[in-house]
Design a protein around this motif. Structure first.
Motif, PDB file in Angstrom:
ATOM      1  N   GLN A  76     -39.556  62.257  58.704  1.00  0.00           N
ATOM      2  CA  GLN A  76     -39.534  61.771  57.330  1.00  0.00           C
ATOM      3  C   GLN A  76     -38.167  61.838  56.668  1.00  0.00           C
ATOM      4  O   GLN A  76     -37.936  61.208  55.630  1.00  0.00           O
ATOM      5  CB  GLN A  76     -40.572  62.482  56.478  1.00  0.00           C
ATOM      6  N   GLN A  77     -37.227  62.550  57.264  1.00  0.00           N
ATOM      7  CA  GLN A  77     -35.885  62.588  56.705  1.00  0.00           C
ATOM      8  C   GLN A  77     -35.162  61.244  56.863  1.00  0.00           C
ATOM      9  O   GLN A  77     -34.166  60.989  56.181  1.00  0.00           O
ATOM     10  CB  GLN A  77     -35.084  63.704  57.384  1.00  0.00           C
ATOM     11  N   LEU A  78     -35.661  60.376  57.745  1.00  0.00           N
ATOM     12  CA  LEU A  78     -35.055  59.058  57.910  1.00  0.00           C
ATOM     13  C   LEU A  78     -34.952  58.319  56.577  1.00  0.00           C
ATOM     14  O   LEU A  78     -33.913  57.712  56.272  1.00  0.00           O
ATOM     15  CB  LEU A  78     -35.891  58.214  58.879  1.00  0.00           C
ATOM     16  N   GLY A  79     -36.017  58.341  55.784  1.00  0.00           N
ATOM     17  CA  GLY A  79     -36.048  57.580  54.545  1.00  0.00           C
ATOM     18  C   GLY A  79     -35.013  57.996  53.519  1.00  0.00           C
ATOM     19  O   GLY A  79     -34.178  57.184  53.099  1.00  0.00           O
ATOM     20  N   PRO A  80     -35.023  59.251  53.074  1.00  0.00           N
ATOM     21  CA  PRO A  80     -34.062  59.650  52.045  1.00  0.00           C
ATOM     22  C   PRO A  80     -32.622  59.671  52.527  1.00  0.00           C
ATOM     23  O   PRO A  80     -31.702  59.409  51.736  1.00  0.00           O
ATOM     24  CB  PRO A  80     -34.536  61.045  51.628  1.00  0.00           C
ATOM     25  N   SER A  81     -32.392  59.984  53.800  1.00  0.00           N
ATOM     26  CA  SER A  81     -31.006  59.987  54.280  1.00  0.00           C
ATOM     27  C   SER A  81     -30.421  58.583  54.255  1.00  0.00           C
ATOM     28  O   SER A  81     -29.274  58.377  53.851  1.00  0.00           O
ATOM     29  CB  SER A  81     -30.928  60.577  55.693  1.00  0.00           C
ATOM     30  N   LYS A 131     -41.644  50.590  58.836  1.00  0.00           N
ATOM     31  CA  LYS A 131     -42.036  50.496  60.240  1.00  0.00           C
ATOM     32  C   LYS A 131     -40.835  50.225  61.138  1.00  0.00           C
ATOM     33  O   LYS A 131     -40.694  50.834  62.207  1.00  0.00           O
ATOM     34  CB  LYS A 131     -43.084  49.410  60.433  1.00  0.00           C
ATOM     35  N   SER A 132     -39.956  49.330  60.712  1.00  0.00           N
ATOM     36  CA  SER A 132     -38.798  49.021  61.549  1.00  0.00           C
ATOM     37  C   SER A 132     -37.860  50.211  61.658  1.00  0.00           C
ATOM     38  O   SER A 132     -37.235  50.430  62.700  1.00  0.00           O
ATOM     39  CB  SER A 132     -38.047  47.799  61.009  1.00  0.00           C
ATOM     40  N   LEU A 133     -37.781  51.018  60.598  1.00  0.00           N
ATOM     41  CA  LEU A 133     -36.950  52.214  60.642  1.00  0.00           C
ATOM     42  C   LEU A 133     -37.510  53.211  61.641  1.00  0.00           C
ATOM     43  O   LEU A 133     -36.771  53.786  62.460  1.00  0.00           O
ATOM     44  CB  LEU A 133     -36.869  52.831  59.241  1.00  0.00           C
ATOM     45  N   ALA A 134     -38.815  53.410  61.600  1.00  0.00           N
ATOM     46  CA  ALA A 134     -39.448  54.338  62.541  1.00  0.00           C
ATOM     47  C   ALA A 134     -39.382  53.823  63.971  1.00  0.00           C
ATOM     48  O   ALA A 134     -39.088  54.583  64.909  1.00  0.00           O
ATOM     49  CB  ALA A 134     -40.912  54.563  62.143  1.00  0.00           C
ATOM     50  N   ASP A 135     -39.635  52.517  64.152  1.00  0.00           N
ATOM     51  CA  ASP A 135     -39.583  51.944  65.498  1.00  0.00           C
ATOM     52  C   ASP A 135     -38.171  51.990  66.068  1.00  0.00           C
ATOM     53  O   ASP A 135     -37.977  52.254  67.263  1.00  0.00           O
ATOM     54  CB  ASP A 135     -40.090  50.499  65.476  1.00  0.00           C
ATOM     55  N   GLY A 136     -37.191  51.728  65.228  1.00  0.00           N
ATOM     56  CA  GLY A 136     -35.811  51.781  65.683  1.00  0.00           C
ATOM     57  C   GLY A 136     -35.404  53.173  66.110  1.00  0.00           C
ATOM     58  O   GLY A 136     -34.678  53.359  67.104  1.00  0.00           O
ATOM     59  N   TYR A 137     -35.889  54.168  65.374  1.00  0.00           N
ATOM     60  CA  TYR A 137     -35.589  55.556  65.726  1.00  0.00           C
ATOM     61  C   TYR A 137     -36.225  55.915  67.069  1.00  0.00           C
ATOM     62  O   TYR A 137     -35.606  56.574  67.905  1.00  0.00           O
ATOM     63  CB  TYR A 137     -36.110  56.471  64.617  1.00  0.00           C
ATOM     64  N   ARG A 138     -37.462  55.461  67.273  1.00  0.00           N
ATOM     65  CA  ARG A 138     -38.138  55.705  68.552  1.00  0.00           C
ATOM     66  C   ARG A 138     -37.354  55.068  69.709  1.00  0.00           C
ATOM     67  O   ARG A 138     -37.134  55.691  70.742  1.00  0.00           O
ATOM     68  CB  ARG A 138     -39.553  55.130  68.501  1.00  0.00           C
ATOM     69  N   ALA A 151     -27.833  61.457  63.316  1.00  0.00           N
ATOM     70  CA  ALA A 151     -27.015  60.598  64.161  1.00  0.00           C
ATOM     71  C   ALA A 151     -27.493  59.151  64.087  1.00  0.00           C
ATOM     72  O   ALA A 151     -26.678  58.211  64.024  1.00  0.00           O
ATOM     73  CB  ALA A 151     -27.041  61.100  65.607  1.00  0.00           C
ATOM     74  N   TYR A 152     -28.809  58.963  64.075  1.00  0.00           N
ATOM     75  CA  TYR A 152     -29.352  57.604  64.016  1.00  0.00           C
ATOM     76  C   TYR A 152     -29.055  56.959  62.663  1.00  0.00           C
ATOM     77  O   TYR A 152     -28.627  55.794  62.596  1.00  0.00           O
ATOM     78  CB  TYR A 152     -30.853  57.635  64.268  1.00  0.00           C
ATOM     79  N   VAL A 153     -29.271  57.686  61.575  1.00  0.00           N
ATOM     80  CA  VAL A 153     -29.017  57.137  60.239  1.00  0.00           C
ATOM     81  C   VAL A 153     -27.541  56.806  60.064  1.00  0.00           C
ATOM     82  O   VAL A 153     -27.178  55.753  59.527  1.00  0.00           O
ATOM     83  CB  VAL A 153     -29.500  58.115  59.154  1.00  0.00           C
ATOM     84  N   LEU A 154     -26.672  57.693  60.525  1.00  0.00           N
ATOM     85  CA  LEU A 154     -25.244  57.444  60.421  1.00  0.00           C
ATOM     86  C   LEU A 154     -24.838  56.209  61.219  1.00  0.00           C
ATOM     87  O   LEU A 154     -23.975  55.423  60.785  1.00  0.00           O
ATOM     88  CB  LEU A 154     -24.460  58.667  60.885  1.00  0.00           C
ATOM     89  N   ASP A 155     -25.464  56.007  62.356  1.00  0.00           N
ATOM     90  CA  ASP A 155     -25.172  54.820  63.159  1.00  0.00           C
ATOM     91  C   ASP A 155     -25.603  53.553  62.417  1.00  0.00           C
ATOM     92  O   ASP A 155     -24.868  52.554  62.405  1.00  0.00           O
ATOM     93  CB  ASP A 155     -25.877  54.919  64.509  1.00  0.00           C
TER      94      ASP A 155
END
Length: 433
Positions: A334-339, A318-325, A62-66
């Motif tokens: 870790q699926q954030l990166g490849p998706s 870091k910004s990807l992980a922080d944004g997800y948090r 949901a986060y990656v799609l957003d």
């Protein structure tokens, strides 16, 4: 290192592995939803396991799609024409039949221009097959590349087996390199008890990875393939204990590993290294094991310390992980990166094609694409074959979190596949914490 495998070995590995919402981004564009093939809307299909046994892979969807929706809200320009973009996402339910069904629906009913899919052969391979058969360009990830390439029927001597389907992911050689550099960090007798299941992932790993580990001086103790869903592993545990195995390795679905590891603890099998793949990738899976999860070793195909950024969203690790948090209250997955990387590839391919409504032209563009993503630079045409980019997988271990917000955290202990990603610790013997 070259993998020396016979044609028969590779053919044995041909099964390797390991409610949809339309998201429309049509803001102030200079064209309407005309049916003219050169104007209007580009449709991107996205299929992943949101529920079922592999649901952990879909946690960040949901986060990656957003992120992708926002980045594509202004549309894409290709060949001098501006297009709005729709992303149609579907849940495979971790089921191959369901994956094929939703892929065919996206192709035949929704007329997608490009397909994206991720996470395990049970989802990715059926979607890729449906796309190849229909002549729809497709990009996939998070299936060992041999599982995707040979598992779909490619022959060992074929270097360009598919016209429309492309893939980026680690492979057997990356697993081999990770284990060969990671396991010696803990003194052991080099006896490895393996539980490789009777499925596409397990059978190919047995054929290809086992011999490579033996070349490194490890002794493989294999009690034989087991059936997914097994609820009694007493025989395997007894064999590992009798052989004195000090390393354990498995490629199980998450419920099977949880069952095995609890029974192993009850029956006194406590190896110095517990190395798992296909499960143990995400915090939720480790937390479900309680104290038994602390010290389990796993692999990482993306972490926030990867020094790369998305070409579409400009988000770094870091910004990807922080944004997800911030968005979810959860620690990184870790699926954030490849998706997100799938959407980098999609945007780059569509904009680089003169007519992005020409499916064959888009497929040809992907075959020569060079694009920056969170998992690194992806360049098709560099090998191991025309359809695949081999990406890193790095070794790490789950420890008790030093962040009060989390129960566990994953620290990298090995980076042979990509030395640009820093390690943070050395592998510790399981049970010593």
């Amino acid at each position: 290192m070259e993998i020396h495998a016979t044609r028969r070995d590779l053919l044995r590995a041909t099964g390797l592995g390991l409610t949809g919402t339309m998201l429309s981004a049509c803001g102030g564009l200079g064209s309407d939803n005309s049916s003219d093939e050169n104007t209007g809307t580009l449709k991107i299909g996205f299929v992943s396991p949101r529920t079922g046994a592999a649901a952990g892979f879909g946690e960040p969807d949901a986060y990656v799609l957003d992120l992708a929706r926002k980045a594509l809200a202004g549309g894409l320009t290709a060949g001098g024409t501006k297009y709005s973009v729709q992303i149609l996402d579907r849940d495979s339910q971790s089921n191959p039949q369901r994956a094929a069904q939703v892929a065919n629906d996206l192709i035949n009913s929704d007329a997608v221009d490009l397909m994206l899919t991720t996470s395990t052969p049970e989802t990715v391979n059926p979607v890729s097959d449906a796309s190849e058969a229909a002549g729809v360009p497709c990009v996939s990830t998070v299936v060992p590349w041999e599982a995707w390439y040979f598992g779909r029927g490619a022959k060992p001597d074929e270097k360009n087996a598919y016209k429309f389907t492309y893939h980026f992911c680690f492979g057997v050689e990356q697993f081999h390199s990770m284990y060969a550099h990671e396991w010696p960090q803990v003194p052991t007798n080099r006896k490895v008890g393996v539980m490789w299941p009777n499925d596409s992932d397990g059978n190919a790993i047995r054929a290809a990875l086992g011999p490579l580990l033996e070349q490194e001086g490890f002794t493989i103790v294999d009690p034989g393939a087991y059936t997914n869903g097994t609820n009694d592993f007493s025989a395997q545990i007894a064999r590992f204990k009798a052989e004195g195995c000090e390393i354990f390795n498995s490629f199980p679905i998450p419920p099977d590993f949880a069952t095995f590891w609890r029974q192993a603890a009850q029956q006194g099998f406590r190896p110095k290294i517990c190395q798992v793949a296909k499960t143990g990738l995400f915090p939720s899976q480790i937390e479900a094991l309680g104290d038994l999860g602390i010290g389990v070793a796993g692999g990482a195909y993306w972490t926030p310390t990867y020094p790369y950024a998305s070409s579409l969203t400009k988000a770094g690790g870091k910004s990807l992980a922080d944004g997800y948090r911030t968005a979810t209250g959860k620690q990184w997955n870790q699926q954030l990166g490849p998706s997100l990387a799938l959407f980098d590839v999609a945007a780059a391919a569509l904009t680089a094609t003169g007519n992005p409504k020409d499916r064959a032209a888009v497929a040809r563009t992907i075959g020569t694409l060079d694009v920056e993503t969170p998992v690194g630079r992806l360049r098709w045409g560099q090998g191991p074959n025309a359809n695949v980019v081999a990406t890193p997988i790095l070794g790490g271990q789950w420890i008790k979190s030093t962040d009060s917000r989390d129960k566990v955290e994953f620290v990298l202990v090995e980076n042979s596949s990509d030395p640009n990603v820093p390690t943070a610790a050395k592998l510790q013997q399981y049970g010593r914490r």
